[in-house]
Design a protein around this motif. Structure first.
Motif, PDB file in Angstrom:
ATOM      1  N   GLU A 131      -1.591   5.332  -1.013  1.00 30.71           N
ATOM      2  CA  GLU A 131      -0.446   4.238  -0.252  1.00 30.71           C
ATOM      3  C   GLU A 131       1.448   4.793  -0.638  1.00 30.71           C
ATOM      4  OE1 GLU A 131      -1.453   1.619  -0.360  1.00 30.71           O
ATOM      5  OE2 GLU A 131      -3.627   2.127  -0.927  1.00 30.71           O
ATOM      6  N   ALA A 132       1.472   5.853  -0.832  1.00 29.88           N
ATOM      7  CA  ALA A 132       2.826   6.614  -1.312  1.00 29.88           C
ATOM      8  C   ALA A 132       3.078   6.878  -0.149  1.00 29.88           C
ATOM      9  CB  ALA A 132       2.912   7.542  -2.680  1.00 29.88           C
ATOM     10  N   ASN A 133       1.837   7.894   0.941  1.00 31.16           N
ATOM     11  CA  ASN A 133       2.342   7.856   2.234  1.00 31.16           C
ATOM     12  C   ASN A 133       2.863   6.676   3.470  1.00 31.16           C
ATOM     13  OD1 ASN A 133       2.665  10.896   1.773  1.00 31.16           O
ATOM     14  ND2 ASN A 133       0.013  10.741   1.474  1.00 31.16           N
ATOM     15  N   THR A 134       1.665   5.675   2.936  1.00 33.87           N
ATOM     16  CA  THR A 134       1.545   4.972   3.720  1.00 33.87           C
ATOM     17  C   THR A 134       2.798   3.772   4.193  1.00 33.87           C
ATOM     18  OG1 THR A 134      -0.468   4.304   3.448  1.00 33.87           O
ATOM     19  CG2 THR A 134       0.441   2.566   4.062  1.00 33.87           C
ATOM     20  N   LEU A 135       3.491   3.944   2.807  1.00 29.43           N
ATOM     21  CA  LEU A 135       4.848   2.866   2.035  1.00 29.43           C
ATOM     22  C   LEU A 135       5.907   3.851   2.731  1.00 29.43           C
ATOM     23  CD1 LEU A 135       5.838   1.214   0.147  1.00 29.43           C
ATOM     24  CD2 LEU A 135       6.484   2.993  -1.546  1.00 29.43           C
TER      25      LEU A 135
ATOM     26  N   GLY B  66       9.911   6.092  -2.047  1.00 25.03           N
ATOM     27  CA  GLY B  66       8.245   6.371  -1.363  1.00 25.03           C
ATOM     28  C   GLY B  66       7.735   8.303  -1.500  1.00 25.03           C
ATOM     29  N   LEU B  67       9.219   8.635  -1.091  1.00 24.90           N
ATOM     30  CA  LEU B  67       9.626  10.399  -1.270  1.00 24.90           C
ATOM     31  C   LEU B  67       9.249  10.932  -3.008  1.00 24.90           C
ATOM     32  CD1 LEU B  67      11.630  11.092   1.746  1.00 24.90           C
ATOM     33  CD2 LEU B  67       9.226  11.292   1.653  1.00 24.90           C
ATOM     34  N   GLU B  68       9.828  10.915  -4.387  1.00 25.36           N
ATOM     35  CA  GLU B  68       9.829  10.573  -5.325  1.00 25.36           C
ATOM     36  C   GLU B  68       9.413  10.045  -5.712  1.00 25.36           C
ATOM     37  OE1 GLU B  68      11.590  11.572  -8.622  1.00 25.36           O
ATOM     38  OE2 GLU B  68      12.420  12.196  -6.195  1.00 25.36           O
ATOM     39  N   LEU B  69       8.171   8.891  -5.007  1.00 22.96           N
ATOM     40  CA  LEU B  69       7.144   8.566  -5.756  1.00 22.96           C
ATOM     41  C   LEU B  69       5.955   9.648  -4.966  1.00 22.96           C
ATOM     42  CD1 LEU B  69       6.456   4.782  -5.042  1.00 22.96           C
ATOM     43  CD2 LEU B  69       5.958   5.812  -7.042  1.00 22.96           C
ATOM     44  N   LYS B  70       5.883  10.130  -4.462  1.00 21.89           N
ATOM     45  CA  LYS B  70       4.763  11.118  -3.765  1.00 21.89           C
ATOM     46  C   LYS B  70       4.962  12.106  -4.838  1.00 21.89           C
ATOM     47  CE  LYS B  70       4.635  12.367   0.137  1.00 21.89           C
ATOM     48  NZ  LYS B  70       2.736  12.446   0.430  1.00 21.89           N
ATOM     49  N   VAL B  71       5.726  13.500  -4.650  1.00 15.07           N
ATOM     50  CA  VAL B  71       6.603  13.797  -5.803  1.00 15.07           C
ATOM     51  C   VAL B  71       6.090  13.773  -7.114  1.00 15.07           C
ATOM     52  CG1 VAL B  71       8.470  15.673  -7.260  1.00 15.07           C
ATOM     53  CG2 VAL B  71       8.825  14.665  -4.475  1.00 15.07           C
TER      54      VAL B  71
ATOM     55  N   LYS C 136       2.414  -6.584  10.668  1.00  9.27           N
ATOM     56  CA  LYS C 136       2.837  -4.342  10.221  1.00  9.27           C
ATOM     57  C   LYS C 136       3.931  -3.088   9.389  1.00  9.27           C
ATOM     58  CE  LYS C 136       0.238  -4.004  14.489  1.00  9.27           C
ATOM     59  NZ  LYS C 136       0.694  -3.580  15.801  1.00  9.27           N
ATOM     60  N   ALA C 137       4.916  -4.508   9.308  1.00  5.41           N
ATOM     61  CA  ALA C 137       6.782  -3.961   8.570  1.00  5.41           C
ATOM     62  C   ALA C 137       5.865  -4.635   7.010  1.00  5.41           C
ATOM     63  CB  ALA C 137       7.311  -4.198   9.119  1.00  5.41           C
ATOM     64  N   ASP C 138       5.132  -5.246   7.388  1.00  2.00           N
ATOM     65  CA  ASP C 138       4.814  -5.768   5.166  1.00  2.00           C
ATOM     66  C   ASP C 138       4.661  -4.719   4.264  1.00  2.00           C
ATOM     67  OD1 ASP C 138       5.217  -7.248   2.464  1.00  2.00           O
ATOM     68  OD2 ASP C 138       2.948  -8.144   3.360  1.00  2.00           O
ATOM     69  N   VAL C 139       4.792  -4.353   3.297  1.00  2.00           N
ATOM     70  CA  VAL C 139       4.502  -3.232   2.326  1.00  2.00           C
ATOM     71  C   VAL C 139       4.970  -3.488   0.684  1.00  2.00           C
ATOM     72  CG1 VAL C 139       6.258  -1.545   3.473  1.00  2.00           C
ATOM     73  CG2 VAL C 139       7.347  -2.897   1.555  1.00  2.00           C
ATOM     74  N   THR C 140       4.507  -5.460   0.708  1.00  2.00           N
ATOM     75  CA  THR C 140       3.530  -5.866  -0.188  1.00  2.00           C
ATOM     76  C   THR C 140       2.581  -5.449  -1.343  1.00  2.00           C
ATOM     77  OG1 THR C 140       5.352  -7.383   0.088  1.00  2.00           O
ATOM     78  CG2 THR C 140       3.314  -7.999  -1.727  1.00  2.00           C
TER      79      THR C 140
ATOM     80  N   SER D 116       5.365   5.780   5.929  1.00  2.00           N
ATOM     81  CA  SER D 116       5.569   5.228   6.533  1.00  2.00           C
ATOM     82  C   SER D 116       5.831   3.789   7.599  1.00  2.00           C
ATOM     83  CB  SER D 116       3.624   5.662   7.761  1.00  2.00           C
ATOM     84  OG  SER D 116       2.892   5.023   6.763  1.00  2.00           O
ATOM     85  N   LYS D 117       6.153   2.673   6.793  1.00  2.00           N
ATOM     86  CA  LYS D 117       6.115   1.705   7.652  1.00  2.00           C
ATOM     87  C   LYS D 117       7.727   1.369   6.713  1.00  2.00           C
ATOM     88  CE  LYS D 117       2.799  -1.103   6.423  1.00  2.00           C
ATOM     89  NZ  LYS D 117       1.855  -2.480   5.461  1.00  2.00           N
ATOM     90  N   SER D 118       8.633   2.144   5.764  1.00  2.00           N
ATOM     91  CA  SER D 118       9.305   1.672   4.900  1.00  2.00           C
ATOM     92  C   SER D 118      10.353   0.957   5.974  1.00  2.00           C
ATOM     93  CB  SER D 118       9.443   2.314   4.764  1.00  2.00           C
ATOM     94  OG  SER D 118      10.890   3.574   5.290  1.00  2.00           O
ATOM     95  N   GLN D 119      11.029   1.750   6.933  1.00  2.00           N
ATOM     96  CA  GLN D 119      11.767   1.421   7.920  1.00  2.00           C
ATOM     97  C   GLN D 119      13.027   0.394   7.565  1.00  2.00           C
ATOM     98  OE1 GLN D 119      10.891  -1.544  11.224  1.00  2.00           O
ATOM     99  NE2 GLN D 119       8.813  -0.958  10.959  1.00  2.00           N
ATOM    100  N   ASN D 120      13.152   1.561   5.980  1.00  2.00           N
ATOM    101  CA  ASN D 120      14.496   1.652   5.477  1.00  2.00           C
ATOM    102  C   ASN D 120      15.064   2.585   5.060  1.00  2.00           C
ATOM    103  OD1 ASN D 120      15.332   0.331   2.070  1.00  2.00           O
ATOM    104  ND2 ASN D 120      15.854  -0.786   3.644  1.00  2.00           N
ATOM    105  N   SER D 121      15.577   3.349   4.492  1.00  2.00           N
ATOM    106  CA  SER D 121      16.458   4.660   4.589  1.00  2.00           C
ATOM    107  C   SER D 121      16.190   4.663   2.494  1.00  2.00           C
ATOM    108  CB  SER D 121      17.378   5.095   4.603  1.00  2.00           C
ATOM    109  OG  SER D 121      18.560   3.812   3.566  1.00  2.00           O
ATOM    110  N   SER D 122      16.834   3.556   2.057  1.00  2.00           N
ATOM    111  CA  SER D 122      16.169   3.112   0.489  1.00  2.00           C
ATOM    112  C   SER D 122      14.797   3.440   0.107  1.00  2.00           C
ATOM    113  CB  SER D 122      17.501   2.615  -0.496  1.00  2.00           C
ATOM    114  OG  SER D 122      18.100   2.470  -0.278  1.00  2.00           O
TER     115      SER D 122
END
Length: 294
Positions: free
Chosen positions: A259-263, A276-281, A218-222, A265-271
């Protein structure tokens, strides 16, 4: 995609002017204005445009003036004015019966209709010849119109290519974060597992292993990053095709955003969240440009 072209000339005693312009539109919308007394011109011109344009709001105007009558001066006789007024009254009466609201008629409306009536040609052979020649002229103006859209398209392709490269750079940065992120997630899982086991007298090792595997999956974003790469690659390939690709790009923008939204929501990492937010923009900016693509 926007574009504009105009042309004018003379044919057998008639002056003509043709304007074709387009503005951005998600679908295809034609607004064509031609002299009503040249039968078949509207349908032929519309059919020619539909073969060449698949997206945008297209406005085309074909104006024809009888030079013979212009040179003698157009006479606004009472009979012509009355005829025009009767036509306008008939339209307004019918609209009222159908419950359709029309704006009040103006003197300019009567004048336009009267002048159009004054330009009517009675010689059928002359009308057919005029229609054929106007179609040739229209095709020439449309060719220039398409050329102007192509010029804008080339510049737009450069912008979209640059934006795609920026997204690829963000995906690469996200991929580099994965090893360190995996270590931290593993440490967190083990810490939480130790806390749980301290309060449980018995635990099935196999069940614990299954739960840990599910949490890891569930945590994997690969997969999200891999799909982002594939979508960007497809996007760049569409740009090289040079065909009608607007709707395909619309779909890719939706998938990239998903995919950016899913990234995020699953990131659990501030960086990783920041990327992910930059990708959405970036994807949103690209989507605005894609609306201009045919």
């Amino acid at each position: 995609m926007t574009g504009f072209a105009s042309g004018q000339g003379k044919i057998a005693g008639f002056s003509w002017q043709i304007d074709v312009r387009s503005v951005n539109n998600r679908g295809l919308d034609f607004r064509l204005r031609t002299p009503e007394w040249i039968e078949g011109l509207d349908n032929a011109a519309r059919a020619h445009l539909q073969k060449l344009v698949s997206r945008g709001s297209i406005h085309a105007n074909i104006r024809v003036v009888n030079d013979k009558k212009t040179s003698m001066g157009t006479t606004l006789d009472i009979a012509s004015i009355v005829q025009s007024l009767e036509k306008i009254q008939m339209i307004e009466t019918q609209a009222e019966e159908l419950g359709v609201d029309l704006s009040p008629s103006k003197a300019s409306d009567v004048l336009d209709l009267t002048l159009d009536n004054a330009e009517f040609v009675t010689n059928n052979e002359e009308i057919i010849f005029l229609k054929d020649e106007l179609l040739k002229a229209f095709e020439g103006v449309v060719e220039n119109f398409l050329s102007s859209r192509q010029t804008e398209g080339n510049e737009l392709a450069k912008i979209l290519t640059a934006q795609a490269k920026q997204i690829e750079m963000q995906i690469t940065s996200a991929t580099k974060l994965l090893p360190e992120r995996e270590k931290r997630l593993k440490a967190n899982f083990l810490e939480q597992l130790s806390t749980v086991l301290e309060n449980v007298t018995e635990a099935d090792p196999q069940r614990v292993a299954q739960e840990l595997a599910l949490l890891t999956i569930k945590a994997d974003v690969t997969e999200e990053l891999d799909r982002l790469k594939v979508h960007v690659k497809s996007f760049k390939q569409f740009l090289l095709q040079g065909a009608v690709i607007g709707r395909k790009m619309d779909f890719l923008m939706q998938e990239l955003n998903r995919e950016a939204n899913t990234l995020c929501s699953k990131s659990q990492n501030s960086s990783l969240t920041a990327i992910g937010l930059e990708l959405k923009v970036m994807i949103d900016q690209m989507r605005e440009q894609v609306q201009n693509v045919e």
